[in-house]
Motif scaffolding. Sequence first.
Motif, PDB file in Angstrom:
ATOM      1  N   UNK A   9       0.825  -1.209   0.000  1.00 19.01           N
ATOM      2  CA  UNK A   9       0.000   0.000   0.000  1.00 19.01           C
ATOM      3  C   UNK A   9       0.863   1.263   0.000  1.00 19.01           C
ATOM      4  N   UNK A  43      -5.247  -3.461 -11.829  1.00 19.18           N
ATOM      5  CA  UNK A  43      -6.340  -3.607 -10.862  1.00 19.18           C
ATOM      6  C   UNK A  43      -5.901  -3.126  -9.480  1.00 19.18           C
ATOM      7  N   UNK A  44      -4.602  -3.199  -9.249  1.00 24.32           N
ATOM      8  CA  UNK A  44      -4.034  -2.698  -7.996  1.00 24.32           C
ATOM      9  C   UNK A  44      -4.053  -1.164  -7.994  1.00 24.32           C
ATOM     10  N   UNK A  70      -7.677   0.000  -8.329  1.00 16.79           N
ATOM     11  CA  UNK A  70      -8.414  -0.210  -7.087  1.00 16.79           C
ATOM     12  C   UNK A  70      -8.091   0.847  -6.058  1.00 16.79           C
ATOM     13  N   UNK A  71      -6.830   1.280  -6.041  1.00 11.23           N
ATOM     14  CA  UNK A  71      -6.419   2.340  -5.128  1.00 11.23           C
ATOM     15  C   UNK A  71      -7.017   3.684  -5.530  1.00 11.23           C
ATOM     16  N   UNK A  74      -9.688   4.206  -7.240  1.00 11.42           N
ATOM     17  CA  UNK A  74     -11.133   4.169  -6.996  1.00 11.42           C
ATOM     18  C   UNK A  74     -11.439   4.399  -5.527  1.00 11.42           C
ATOM     19  N   UNK A  75     -10.627   3.777  -4.666  1.00 18.24           N
ATOM     20  CA  UNK A  75     -10.872   3.899  -3.236  1.00 18.24           C
ATOM     21  C   UNK A  75     -10.800   5.344  -2.755  1.00 18.24           C
ATOM     22  N   UNK A 101     -11.334   7.878  -4.611  1.00 21.55           N
ATOM     23  CA  UNK A 101     -12.184   8.681  -5.521  1.00 21.55           C
ATOM     24  C   UNK A 101     -11.328   9.713  -6.256  1.00 21.55           C
ATOM     25  N   UNK A 119     -13.458   0.477 -15.484  1.00 23.59           N
ATOM     26  CA  UNK A 119     -13.199   1.433 -14.412  1.00 23.59           C
ATOM     27  C   UNK A 119     -12.132   0.980 -13.442  1.00 23.59           C
ATOM     28  N   UNK A 120     -12.401  -0.129 -12.813  1.00 18.04           N
ATOM     29  CA  UNK A 120     -11.510  -0.577 -11.765  1.00 18.04           C
ATOM     30  C   UNK A 120     -11.130  -2.007 -12.067  1.00 18.04           C
ATOM     31  N   UNK A 121      -9.847  -2.255 -12.051  1.00 19.50           N
ATOM     32  CA  UNK A 121      -9.397  -3.622 -12.278  1.00 19.50           C
ATOM     33  C   UNK A 121      -9.418  -4.356 -10.945  1.00 19.50           C
ATOM     34  N   UNK A 122     -10.142  -5.442 -10.890  1.00 17.86           N
ATOM     35  CA  UNK A 122     -10.437  -6.064  -9.598  1.00 17.86           C
ATOM     36  C   UNK A 122      -9.613  -7.317  -9.345  1.00 17.86           C
ATOM     37  N   UNK A 123      -9.723  -7.806  -8.135  1.00 11.29           N
ATOM     38  CA  UNK A 123      -8.887  -8.923  -7.721  1.00 11.29           C
ATOM     39  C   UNK A 123      -9.558 -10.276  -7.825  1.00 11.29           C
TER      40      UNK A 123
END
Lengths: 497, 265
Positions: free
Chosen positions: B189, B216-217, B220-221, B223-224, B226, B256-260
């Motif tokens: 992180x 996605x990493x 994902x960050x 997106x979190x 915003x 939008x967001x690459x997910x896990x």
Amino acid sequence: MNAPVMLGLPTMPPPAPRGVGNLRGDEKFPAAARRALADTQLRRNLGKATTTIRGKRAQVVAELPDWEELREAGRQLKVHTMADLPDYLAQLESAVTAHGGVVHWARDANEANQIVIELIRGKGVDEVVKIKSMATQEIGLNEALEAVGITALETDLAELIVQLGDDKPSHILVPAIHRNRAEIREIFLREMADVDPALSDEPAALAGAARQHLRRKFLSAKVAISGANFGIAETGTLGVVESEGNGRMCLTLPDTLITIMGIEKLVPRWQDLEVFLQLLPRSSTGERMNPYTSMWTGVTPGDGPEEFHLILLDNGRTAVLADADGRDALNCIRCSACLNVCPVYERTGGHAYGSVYPGPIGAILSPQLTGIEDNASLPYASSLCGACYDVCPVKINIPEILVHLRAKHTETYASEHRVPSAEAAAMSTAAWVMSNPKRWTLALRSGRLGRILGRKRNVIGDVPLPLAKQWTDARDLARPPKQTFRDWWAAEHGGER
Amino acid sequence: MRTALFITCLADAMFPEVGKATVQVLERLGQTVEFPAGQTCCGQMHVNTGYQKQALPLVERFAEVFWPYDAIVAPSGSCVGSVCHQHAMIAKRFGSPGLVEQVEAVAARTYELSEFLVDVLGVTDVGAYFPHRVTYHPTCHSLRMLRVGDKPITLLRAVEALELVELPAADQCCGFGGTFAIKNSDTSTAMLADKMRTVLDTGAEICTAGDSSCLMHIGGGLSRIRAGAKTVHLAQILAATREEPMVLGRAERQAEVHAGPEAVL
Ligand code: SF4
């Protein structure tokens, strides 16, 4: 030298023993890293220092048109030396002896410490000066000496800062890299009896204070202890490469010099230094040449120490050598370039690794010296980004060895436990599913949990699953698609579903 | 030339749009792409987590499934890196000499998308249109394992209406690292935070790369927090055209967001 007689099957050479030295931490890497990451001063100090030194290194390396050839030469020299290590060690021993030195063989940290203690006692002194040396840090020599009432005074500026601050080194070249000058000033004011209370935090003033503090010790010390960057088998010459000149003082002023060298520090010929003395300074301090290179061969009457002892240290190295996939870790010339470019090291600092060898090289060396299970979290302390391999002057493929050690860990764990770890079970299941396209297709289609969880914002926020939590603590997850790629393909192009 | 798509397990399960985009680009350039249904996963996750033996059936499967093809293309530098640098190692340790030869031959024909486009097809302008401010993150395995160099940049420069901005400290790892992101999530992180900062500093709306895993990493960050910036795979940018532009934010495109992978368990 008599050849050792081998009877029966050779046994695995022992790892570095527990309970002595500084190769094992108190906690696992992720926990130690977590604490370090919260230390904003540490991160600022490290970020600044590593960025500067990275830039300097890149600049001086770019100047050499034959850098890649040099690296390859360095690698081959090391690989060759390791392949014939016993012969070269015997050569070194006879050359050192022929020049009036005494060679001692230390199987491990305890033996090495004991040899040093006896030598110092034989001289009837209770204070010695020391040159910065990783090997002595590794075996916990200072602690061992302290336990028998002998004071070892570190003379390297950064090492002195660490010693006075009752701290531990966090970098193999710049042991106090985690400290800034305000902190150093504070340590000096607190710990140096004779320091000027008006001391400023200018680097020159700090160095001046340290110089004054050390000068008297150099002149009175009877015994000095050093490590070695190189030992030349052909001539019996030992070499130390440094920036400050304090090493030169230790190597020349006292009557007795004790050098502790890991058995992997050998090079076959004098000529080989041509390669390493180009590789090392550029990789470590980002200098074309380091200010002081000291070489000595045994003793020279009327010039420098009258007595010279060389302690050749194993402490797990033979065990490393026995692993064909891991042994390249012994080729390391301790330049620290891999630490300086490592994104993990840059953020966590060296203490999180729990060993005197931090960063990428530490992550492959410490677990091999101690046996994998004593440092099992270290091979995972890397994103395998490969920056270390790119800069290593002897081309050690650190990411590959990390991956090898991870396997060694899971295999050791499996052989010692009857019930597989949760991770091993999950991996086996995954492999079972993925090794068959029908099972894989079915698994994908039934994977609908994430979609239900992610209904609201099209992303998954906090997923209440233990494993996923580590992910979603800081990152969102996308909702899995309604249709996998293979289902889309089958729908578009026909064929097997 | 028989060309096969290796979709990678992650894109298959989570980012089918990346696979579709890869097919679109290749077909637009006149290639016939096949999708061998027997493919699953390259085994990198197993190898990198310490389960080399368990990766053997995946390595065998890969070599067998892709053996008949002249070229194998994957939209992932990391998975191609595994095929080219790890499969032979696994075969040597656990497989037969025949397998070693087979995996080496298949690996020599396996390409990351930008490599295939530039080196094999000799194309740099794929006729794409993408009117956005974009920055490119050269993922570690593309950069240092495969050495794709500036091939992706060359491709992006040729995209009509795309404004490419340089990413500062681009060669720094984003902190993904497979199971590293889970096992050392705090350090991961911290690395992500710095990567996001450099991405946002560019003022780009899109951060692109050749690997869905890193995206996605990073995505994902972003997106979190915003952040107002997204991650889009290089293949998706190259697939977009004036006639069929990519509409960002349309949920069904999953851009939008690459997910896990956890989400599918
Ligand atoms: S592993 Fe290589 S880069 Fe790291 S300290 Fe050793 S020689 Fe230097």
